[in-house]
Design a protein around this motif. Structure first.
Motif, mmCIF file in Angstrom:
data_model
loop_
_atom_site.group_PDB
_atom_site.id
_atom_site.type_symbol
_atom_site.label_atom_id
_atom_site.label_comp_id
_atom_site.label_asym_id
_atom_site.label_seq_id
_atom_site.Cartn_x
_atom_site.Cartn_y
_atom_site.Cartn_z
ATOM 1 N N GLU A 74 0.821 -1.213 0.000
ATOM 2 C CA GLU A 74 0.000 0.000 0.000
ATOM 3 C C GLU A 74 0.857 1.266 0.000
ATOM 4 O OE1 GLU A 74 -3.208 0.382 -0.209
ATOM 5 O OE2 GLU A 74 -4.023 -1.628 0.144
ATOM 6 N N THR A 75 2.004 1.207 0.629
ATOM 7 C CA THR A 75 2.839 2.416 0.762
ATOM 8 C C THR A 75 4.051 2.442 -0.161
ATOM 9 O OG1 THR A 75 4.068 1.379 2.592
ATOM 10 C CG2 THR A 75 2.158 2.734 3.171
ATOM 11 N N ASP A 76 4.570 1.261 -0.514
ATOM 12 C CA ASP A 76 5.870 1.215 -1.197
ATOM 13 C C ASP A 76 5.836 0.690 -2.629
ATOM 14 O OD1 ASP A 76 6.914 2.086 1.204
ATOM 15 O OD2 ASP A 76 7.445 0.070 1.901
ATOM 16 N N LEU A 77 4.770 0.023 -3.023
ATOM 17 C CA LEU A 77 4.772 -0.672 -4.317
ATOM 18 C C LEU A 77 4.655 0.301 -5.487
ATOM 19 C CD1 LEU A 77 4.850 -3.512 -5.572
ATOM 20 C CD2 LEU A 77 2.333 -3.444 -5.618
ATOM 21 N N LYS A 78 5.464 0.044 -6.531
ATOM 22 C CA LYS A 78 5.435 0.844 -7.750
ATOM 23 C C LYS A 78 5.544 -0.092 -8.960
ATOM 24 C CE LYS A 78 7.610 4.977 -5.775
ATOM 25 N NZ LYS A 78 7.491 4.503 -4.389
ATOM 26 N N PRO A 79 5.125 0.391 -10.121
ATOM 27 C CA PRO A 79 5.364 -0.395 -11.337
ATOM 28 C C PRO A 79 6.860 -0.495 -11.620
ATOM 29 C CG PRO A 79 3.805 1.395 -11.740
ATOM 30 C CD PRO A 79 4.441 1.658 -10.408
ATOM 31 N N VAL A 80 7.268 -1.544 -12.285
ATOM 32 C CA VAL A 80 8.651 -1.632 -12.752
ATOM 33 C C VAL A 80 8.897 -0.464 -13.707
ATOM 34 C CG1 VAL A 80 10.184 -2.969 -14.269
ATOM 35 C CG2 VAL A 80 8.930 -4.109 -12.427
ATOM 36 N N PRO A 81 10.005 0.244 -13.580
ATOM 37 C CA PRO A 81 10.275 1.407 -14.435
ATOM 38 C C PRO A 81 10.175 1.067 -15.926
ATOM 39 C CG PRO A 81 11.860 1.330 -12.644
ATOM 40 C CD PRO A 81 11.072 0.059 -12.565
ATOM 41 N N GLY A 82 9.360 1.833 -16.630
ATOM 42 C CA GLY A 82 9.237 1.681 -18.084
ATOM 43 C C GLY A 82 8.160 0.716 -18.534
ATOM 44 N N ILE A 83 7.550 -0.046 -17.613
ATOM 45 C CA ILE A 83 6.622 -1.088 -18.046
ATOM 46 C C ILE A 83 5.328 -0.501 -18.606
ATOM 47 C CG2 ILE A 83 5.534 -1.431 -15.783
ATOM 48 C CD1 ILE A 83 6.348 -4.116 -18.458
ATOM 49 N N CYS A 84 4.868 0.622 -18.062
ATOM 50 C CA CYS A 84 3.626 1.222 -18.571
ATOM 51 C C CYS A 84 3.782 1.626 -20.033
ATOM 52 C CB CYS A 84 3.234 2.430 -17.730
ATOM 53 S SG CYS A 84 2.822 2.045 -16.023
ATOM 54 N N GLU A 85 4.899 2.251 -20.359
ATOM 55 C CA GLU A 85 5.153 2.657 -21.735
ATOM 56 C C GLU A 85 5.205 1.445 -22.664
ATOM 57 O OE1 GLU A 85 6.599 5.794 -18.985
ATOM 58 O OE2 GLU A 85 6.790 3.604 -19.077
ATOM 59 N N VAL A 86 5.810 0.354 -22.194
ATOM 60 C CA VAL A 86 5.908 -0.874 -22.998
ATOM 61 C C VAL A 86 4.526 -1.472 -23.241
ATOM 62 C CG1 VAL A 86 6.702 -3.267 -22.947
ATOM 63 C CG2 VAL A 86 8.271 -1.421 -22.345
ATOM 64 N N LEU A 87 3.720 -1.576 -22.200
ATOM 65 C CA LEU A 87 2.389 -2.160 -22.336
ATOM 66 C C LEU A 87 1.509 -1.338 -23.277
ATOM 67 C CD1 LEU A 87 1.728 -3.247 -18.642
ATOM 68 C CD2 LEU A 87 2.344 -4.722 -20.573
ATOM 69 N N ASN A 88 1.746 -0.051 -23.321
ATOM 70 C CA ASN A 88 0.948 0.828 -24.183
ATOM 71 C C ASN A 88 1.237 0.612 -25.665
ATOM 72 O OD1 ASN A 88 -0.793 2.368 -22.508
ATOM 73 N ND2 ASN A 88 0.948 3.589 -21.804
ATOM 74 N N ILE A 89 2.440 0.155 -26.004
ATOM 75 C CA ILE A 89 2.802 0.073 -27.431
ATOM 76 C C ILE A 89 2.897 -1.359 -27.961
ATOM 77 C CG2 ILE A 89 4.033 2.272 -27.321
ATOM 78 C CD1 ILE A 89 6.663 0.709 -27.319
ATOM 79 N N LEU A 90 2.915 -2.367 -27.085
ATOM 80 C CA LEU A 90 3.034 -3.741 -27.577
ATOM 81 C C LEU A 90 1.783 -4.123 -28.371
ATOM 82 C CD1 LEU A 90 4.628 -5.846 -24.688
ATOM 83 C CD2 LEU A 90 5.659 -5.214 -26.876
ATOM 84 N N PRO A 91 1.933 -4.612 -29.602
ATOM 85 C CA PRO A 91 0.765 -4.924 -30.429
ATOM 86 C C PRO A 91 0.282 -6.377 -30.286
ATOM 87 C CG PRO A 91 2.745 -5.057 -31.763
ATOM 88 C CD PRO A 91 3.200 -4.677 -30.369
ATOM 89 N N TYR A 92 0.752 -7.063 -29.273
ATOM 90 C CA TYR A 92 0.429 -8.475 -29.107
ATOM 91 C C TYR A 92 -0.581 -8.687 -27.974
ATOM 92 C CZ TYR A 92 4.914 -8.622 -31.556
ATOM 93 O OH TYR A 92 5.939 -8.410 -32.434
ATOM 94 N N ARG A 93 -1.214 -9.865 -27.987
ATOM 95 C CA ARG A 93 -2.045 -10.232 -26.849
ATOM 96 C C ARG A 93 -1.156 -10.432 -25.623
ATOM 97 N NH1 ARG A 93 -5.442 -15.102 -27.294
ATOM 98 N NH2 ARG A 93 -3.729 -16.072 -28.438
ATOM 99 N N LYS A 94 -1.720 -10.181 -24.452
ATOM 100 C CA LYS A 94 -0.925 -10.225 -23.220
ATOM 101 C C LYS A 94 -1.695 -10.961 -22.124
ATOM 102 C CE LYS A 94 -0.765 -5.673 -23.392
ATOM 103 N NZ LYS A 94 -1.008 -5.320 -24.801
ATOM 104 N N CYS A 95 -0.932 -11.629 -21.247
ATOM 105 C CA CYS A 95 -1.517 -12.207 -20.042
ATOM 106 C C CYS A 95 -0.432 -12.257 -18.965
ATOM 107 C CB CYS A 95 -2.113 -13.590 -20.295
ATOM 108 S SG CYS A 95 -0.903 -14.906 -20.588
ATOM 109 N N VAL A 96 -0.837 -12.595 -17.751
ATOM 110 C CA VAL A 96 0.092 -12.707 -16.625
ATOM 111 C C VAL A 96 0.039 -14.140 -16.109
ATOM 112 C CG1 VAL A 96 0.730 -11.833 -14.345
ATOM 113 C CG2 VAL A 96 -0.363 -10.307 -15.998
ATOM 114 N N ALA A 97 1.206 -14.723 -15.865
ATOM 115 C CA ALA A 97 1.299 -16.057 -15.262
ATOM 116 C C ALA A 97 2.286 -15.953 -14.103
ATOM 117 C CB ALA A 97 1.771 -17.094 -16.283
ATOM 118 N N SER A 98 1.760 -15.988 -12.889
ATOM 119 C CA SER A 98 2.568 -15.725 -11.696
ATOM 120 C C SER A 98 2.441 -16.850 -10.685
ATOM 121 C CB SER A 98 2.116 -14.412 -11.049
ATOM 122 O OG SER A 98 2.730 -14.223 -9.800
#
Length: 280
Positions: free
Chosen positions: A146-170
């Protein structure tokens, strides 16, 4: 330069392609040739491909497979959570009597599912741990998010331009993924396409999670690219016969390269690397 992975025998779809072509050629030989030609045709169609591709990780038919799906790990690839999680885990292990440095904690547990971590810890301690202890650890972790978490630097810009389908597997739970991706504003990029290690029988480094994600997204492994930041995740992707990119910001790239990943340290490089794989 992108290194082409080695790979496995022909999969079912590829064998069907060979069978169709083979059946047509066999019919032609039956009508137009003698038994010797028929035998040669059989050997060429059904035996040569088997031995040609045997023992490789990437078959000839899949070598130039276009990229259709990008499978992202969550912690350390999308959200900058690894230090937060492992710092709290290190403190918890100390309370249990297992003293590790932060780096040792990350080396030992990063990329593993919670169940896998608990099994390792209980095996080391020689006793069961109290479920209440893990509930307390989760509360501390979520409070720190809640206080410390941030996106990995640059990931938002990457997700905005990638023309492929995306998913998360964690390896993390659905609850954890939704929490971290929601807090960092990344959840909307994945249209609810989130897959957890709790949904398969075996977590990373086994390939089950990535294969499950590809199946749910109706995509063949050859058309998937995995983005990972842990040796266990990279091993799982390779065992799933998927191409893998290893994000190694703050990590030794040699460990990832040795496992067969193409490595990078800056998220801004990711679109170009995927584009190169798509052109191979």
């Amino acid at each position: 330069m992108i290194r082409v992975q080695q790979c496995r025998p022909l999969d079912k779809a590829q064998r069907r392609e060979w069978l169709v072509v083979g059946w047509i050629l066999i019919q032609f030989l039956i009508v137009n040739a003698g038994h010797t030609s028929l035998l040669c045709g059989y050997l060429i169609i059904y035996k040569v491909p088997f031995y040609l591709f045997r023992g490789t990780r990437k078959s000839f038919l899949d070598k130039h497979s276009p990229v259709d799906l990008i499978i992202f790990d969550c912690d350390g690839v999308l959200v900058d959570s690894e230090l937060i999680v492992n710092r709290i885990l290190q403190q918890g292990l100390s309370d249990l009597g297992w003293e590790l440095t932060l780096q040792q904690t990350m080396d030992h547990f990063m990329g593993k599912s919670l169940k896998h971590c608990i099994d390792d810890i209980e095996n080391h301690l020689g006793k069961r741990t109290d479920p209440e202890f893990w509930r307390g650890m989760q509360q501390k972790t979520f409070a720190a998010f809640e206080t410390d978490l941030k996106p990995v630097p640059g990931i938002c810009e990457v997700l905005n331009i990638l023309p492929y389908r995306k998913c998360v597997a964690s390896s993390g739970s659905q609850q954890k993924m939704r929490k971290t991706l929601g807090l960092t504003g990344l959840l909307s990029y994945f249209d609810d396409c989130l897959f957890s290690g709790t949904e398969v029988a075996r977590g990373k480094p086994f390939p089950d999670l990535f294969l499950y994600a590809a199946e749910q997204m109706t995509c063949r492994p050859a058309h998937c690219v995995v983005v990972e930041d842990s040796p266990f995740g990279i091993e799982a992707a390779i065992r799933a016969d998927m191409r893998v990119l290893g994000y190694c910001q703050g990590t030794n790239a040699d460990n990832f390269s040795a496992k067969g990943a193409v490595t990078f340290k800056d998220m801004s490089d990711l679109p170009g690397l995927i584009g190169e794989l798509d052109e191979d």
